[in-house]
Scaffold this motif. Structure first.
Motif, mmCIF file in Angstrom:
data_model
loop_
_atom_site.group_PDB
_atom_site.id
_atom_site.type_symbol
_atom_site.label_atom_id
_atom_site.label_comp_id
_atom_site.label_asym_id
_atom_site.label_seq_id
_atom_site.Cartn_x
_atom_site.Cartn_y
_atom_site.Cartn_z
ATOM 1 N N GLN A 3 0.837 -1.208 0.000
ATOM 2 C CA GLN A 3 0.000 0.000 0.000
ATOM 3 C C GLN A 3 0.868 1.254 0.000
ATOM 4 O O GLN A 3 0.627 2.183 -0.781
ATOM 5 C CB GLN A 3 -0.910 -0.043 1.235
ATOM 6 C CG GLN A 3 -1.906 1.117 1.317
ATOM 7 C CD GLN A 3 -1.306 2.393 1.908
ATOM 8 O OE1 GLN A 3 -0.452 2.340 2.795
ATOM 9 N NE2 GLN A 3 -1.748 3.542 1.380
ATOM 10 N N TRP A 4 1.888 1.281 0.849
ATOM 11 C CA TRP A 4 2.704 2.488 1.032
ATOM 12 C C TRP A 4 3.479 2.853 -0.226
ATOM 13 O O TRP A 4 3.571 4.032 -0.597
ATOM 14 C CB TRP A 4 3.658 2.285 2.213
ATOM 15 C CG TRP A 4 4.479 3.490 2.543
ATOM 16 C CD1 TRP A 4 4.089 4.584 3.264
ATOM 17 C CD2 TRP A 4 5.828 3.737 2.156
ATOM 18 N NE1 TRP A 4 5.110 5.498 3.346
ATOM 19 C CE2 TRP A 4 6.195 5.000 2.678
ATOM 20 C CE3 TRP A 4 6.774 3.010 1.429
ATOM 21 C CZ2 TRP A 4 7.457 5.552 2.487
ATOM 22 C CZ3 TRP A 4 8.036 3.556 1.233
ATOM 23 C CH2 TRP A 4 8.371 4.808 1.757
ATOM 24 N N SER B 30 1.353 4.808 -2.668
ATOM 25 C CA SER B 30 0.569 5.890 -2.078
ATOM 26 C C SER B 30 1.015 7.270 -2.534
ATOM 27 O O SER B 30 0.578 8.279 -1.976
ATOM 28 C CB SER B 30 0.666 5.807 -0.550
ATOM 29 O OG SER B 30 2.003 6.036 -0.118
ATOM 30 N N THR C 275 4.259 8.177 -2.510
ATOM 31 C CA THR C 275 5.521 8.481 -1.838
ATOM 32 C C THR C 275 6.724 8.297 -2.758
ATOM 33 O O THR C 275 7.823 8.770 -2.444
ATOM 34 C CB THR C 275 5.712 7.579 -0.608
ATOM 35 O OG1 THR C 275 5.633 6.212 -1.030
ATOM 36 C CG2 THR C 275 4.628 7.837 0.422
ATOM 37 N N PRO D 208 11.067 1.774 5.757
ATOM 38 C CA PRO D 208 9.704 2.027 6.257
ATOM 39 C C PRO D 208 9.170 0.883 7.111
ATOM 40 O O PRO D 208 8.403 1.120 8.054
ATOM 41 C CB PRO D 208 8.874 2.215 4.978
ATOM 42 C CG PRO D 208 9.704 1.669 3.878
ATOM 43 C CD PRO D 208 11.123 1.830 4.285
ATOM 44 N N GLU E 140 7.842 1.394 10.851
ATOM 45 C CA GLU E 140 6.494 0.937 11.193
ATOM 46 C C GLU E 140 6.530 -0.020 12.385
ATOM 47 O O GLU E 140 5.733 0.107 13.327
ATOM 48 C CB GLU E 140 5.879 0.228 9.977
ATOM 49 C CG GLU E 140 4.538 -0.435 10.228
ATOM 50 C CD GLU E 140 3.366 0.510 10.036
ATOM 51 O OE1 GLU E 140 2.223 0.067 10.231
ATOM 52 O OE2 GLU E 140 3.596 1.687 9.704
ATOM 53 N N LYS F 180 6.746 7.163 8.960
ATOM 54 C CA LYS F 180 7.412 6.795 7.710
ATOM 55 C C LYS F 180 7.639 8.056 6.877
ATOM 56 O O LYS F 180 7.014 9.096 7.105
ATOM 57 C CB LYS F 180 6.550 5.772 6.946
ATOM 58 C CG LYS F 180 6.396 4.447 7.679
ATOM 59 C CD LYS F 180 5.624 3.430 6.872
ATOM 60 C CE LYS F 180 4.145 3.761 6.764
ATOM 61 N NZ LYS F 180 3.437 3.697 8.069
#
Length: 680
Positions: free
Chosen positions: A203-204, A207, A209, A305, A309, A315
């Motif tokens: 997901q990250w 996103s 980023t 990250p 986390e 993050k």
């Protein structure tokens, strides 16, 4: 008006095992320009970095130099700090990963991960050097490639055929440290359970980023399933011992990114207005940006990250990835002198030349950036000297001569004033998006319009006419105001030019919002030249000096001069590494001719594949008709320091044997050899 943003920015940590070169500088200049832009806009933007000071390579180099690792990293940090400062990279803090802050934070993060069940341990079988008494990383093992049988290949990949393999597959393995045959040995290792964070990372990474190209690359790792990451190394090792595990150390890549946090924490202790937790707590509203190269994406966009986390920290807001630097369209080359150290550049050229050229080439993507040295000279001279500085130098003299250096009021070109104001949001947007190339294009487009308007008005012609002095002053005042706008827009890239311009303009340090105002009825200071043109000879000298740097680093002490036969060297032994540093090449003699005024010299033009070299050689007595050498293959030392002789520059040395006089014999390779091939 919106509240100032809180932003923390980092660049990747330079390894404390060598000098900074222009490839490294690409990243630090890129980051510095973005940070300066944020500060110019009034945001709180903190820029921290540190030397990456741990690992086997540091330990072994210090041992070789006969000093402690601590002394080595202190020496390197002083060198790095000096190079960065002269390139105008303005860190708020430049620290070291070998620090109390980093030890404490690394132990804290590890302990939190362990207590949350994200650390595993198991036995690992590795090669061990019985003479050195240490386990060997892949790069410290050499042997024969199991795929193509090439000798002297590293323990994880073959440079000749490109194959990858496990170190245990290497044939005839040897320790690159001691030369001993390594043995397999078991050891308990600790692993970070990266697969625990698979869903979060999927997901990250999507996103926003990361740049799309980077996210797509990471998807290959994620789609194939993440593996546990080995985070421990055995003694002897220079680093931090793992809490509760004597003789076990954190792998350098575990504590390196934590060095960002540690450098900031060190700064917070000296700047009470900064709150560490406000920037690093899980629900922080501050922004965090990392600037890195594409070769270390997996560490920063997967491992890092996940570590944050799992240990209860925030993050990154975004990770900005850039490509590699090439020079003249090719990988940086030591033999061609295009592997240029930061210090070598600074010895010959002004830092802002390179800062501007990088800005003009840096887009948002991860494509490689080429430093074309011919284009570099042309672009800097044309844009900075011929366009930007030219505006001020054209106008200042008329204002000082005709109005005692006072800018008159009024707006002689409202349409240009409006165009410059209208362009500011787009330029700011390009800076914010790290699309420096677009920002530079738009700024230089404005400079072109300003120069065209001044040329059309021609104040130098009007100044010669009766009754035109007021018009001359109005035109030149407008020109200086347009110059001031350009300086504001360029200030993140060219801070020294901006400071000199501010002194000429007689103003306080300019901010971004100052572009909305004008100087009227304002006293200027005397104008001094703000920037000089790049002389191509200085670039050539830099390349020549880079070749010298290479030879000095390799310890080339061969007792033979450029183009001259030396004494018999058998009486003096040299180390194998010294001999291995000699770059022997097959060379085609394109032209050979006698040197006027020299009894023994021939001038040879040699083709070594990717370039031609001029070499003077003392073999005239053996080859009275030099034209007979043309078309013949010989062997030359291609990385010998160029030597200035009375007749010109000699760029290498041909290989010959014999007692002298007529008995001198040029050495030639076997048939089938081609110019440029290395002789092994």
């Amino acid at each position: 008006m919106s509240e100032p943003r809180q932003i923390l920015v980092t660049s990747a940590l330079p390894y404390a095992n060598g000098s900074i070169h222009l490839g490294h500088m690409l990243e630090y200049i890129q980051t510095d320009m973005w940070v300066r832009f944020q500060k110019l806009r009034g945001n709180q933007c903190i820029y921290v970095c540190a030397d990456d000071a741990h690992g086997s390579a540091i330990m072994l180099r210090a041992e070789k130099e006969g000093i402690s690792p601590e002394q080595l990293i202190a020496n390197v940090q002083a060198e790095h700090s000096g190079d960065f400062a002269e390139f105008l990279v303005d860190f708020d803090n430049f620290h070291s990963t070998h620090s109390d802050e980093n030890r404490e934070l690394s132990s804290m993060i590890y302990t939190r991960l362990r207590d949350a069940g994200h650390i595993a341990n198991r036995s690992v079988t590795q090669y061990f050097d019985p003479e050195k008494g240490m386990f060997l990383a892949d790069r410290f093992i050499k042997g024969t490639c199991p795929k193509c049988a090439a000798d002297d290949q590293y323990g994880d990949n073959c440079e000749k055929c490109g194959a990858t393999y496990a170190p245990t597959e290497l044939k005839n393995p040897k320790s690159a440290i001691s030369g001993a045959t390594p043995v397999l040995k078991d050891s308990q290792h600790f692993f970070f359970k990266l697969p625990d964070f698979q869903a979060m990372l999927q997901q990250w990474t999507r996103s926003g980023t990361l740049q799309d190209a980077v996210a797509n690359k990471l998807a290959e790792w994620l789609d194939s399933g993440l593996q546990e990451w080995d985070i421990s190394r055995d003694a002897p090792y220079f680093g931090f011992e793992i809490p509760g595990e004597p003789g076990k150390y954190f792998y350098v890549w575990l504590d390196a990114p934590i060095g960002y946090m540690a450098s900031f924490k060190n700064l917070c202790a000296r700047r009470p207005e900064l709150d560490f937790d406000a920037f690093w707590k899980e629900d922080s509203t501050a922004e965090l940006y990392h600037f890195i190269g594409k070769d270390i994406v997996n560490f920063h966009a997967l491992f890092w990250p996940a570590m944050l986390e799992g240990s209860g920290f925030r993050k990154p807001t975004a990770i900005n990835v850039h490509g590699y630097l090439t020079v003249n369209g090719a990988k940086m080359s030591k033999s061609r002198g295009t592997f240029i150290k930061a210090r070598t550049y600074l010895d010959h050229l002004a830092p802002e030349y390179l800062r501007y050229y990088y800005a003009a080439k840096l887009g948002r993507g991860v494509d490689d950036l080429d430093l074309n040295l011919e284009d570099f000279v042309q672009k800097v001279n044309s844009d900075l000297v011929g366009k930007v500085v030219n505006i001020a130098s054209r106008c200042a003299g008329f204002i000082h001569k005709g109005n005692d250096g006072v800018l008159v009021g009024g707006d002689a070109a409202p349409e240009l004033t409006e165009a410059f104001l209208a362009a500011a949001p787009s330029i700011a947007e390009a800076y914010e998006a790290r699309d420096f190339a677009r920002a530079m294009r738009e700024i230089m487009g404005l400079a072109d319009r300003a120069n065209a308007w001044i040329a059309d008005k021609a104040p130098w012609s009007l100044a010669k006419q009766e009754g035109k002095q007021d018009e001359v002053q109005a035109i030149c005042a407008q020109g200086v105001n347009l110059f001031r706008q350009l300086v504001i827009f360029l200030k993140p890239v060219l801070p020294l030019l901006a400071a000199d311009a501010e002194a000429f303009l007689n103003v306080a340090p300019l901010t971004w919002n100052d572009h909305q105002s004008r100087l009227e009825n304002h006293q200027l200071n005397a104008f001094k030249p703000l920037m000089s043109r790049i002389e191509p000879a200085k670039v050539e000298a830099m390349i020549a000096a880079s070749k010298e740097d290479l030879l000095a680093a390799q310890g080339n002490t061969a007792p033979v001069g450029n183009g001259e036969l030396g004494k018999d060297p058998l009486s003096a032994e040299i180390e194998f590494d010294t001999f291995a540093a000699v770059d022997l090449r097959v060379a085609l003699i394109v032209k050979a001719e006698a040197v006027a005024g020299a009894d023994k010299l021939l001038q040879l033009t040699l083709d070594i594949g990717d370039e031609r070299r001029n070499v003077f050689s003392g073999i005239k007595s053996a080859y009275p008709d030099p034209s007979k050498l043309e078309g013949r293959l010989t062997m030359m030392v291609a990385n010998l320091k160029p030597r200035k002789m009375r007749f010109g520059i000699s760029e290498g040395m041909v290989m010959a044997a014999g007692p002298g006089g007529e008995e001198i014999y040029l050495l030639s390779p076997d048939s089938g050899a081609k110019p440029g091939q290395r002789i092994k």
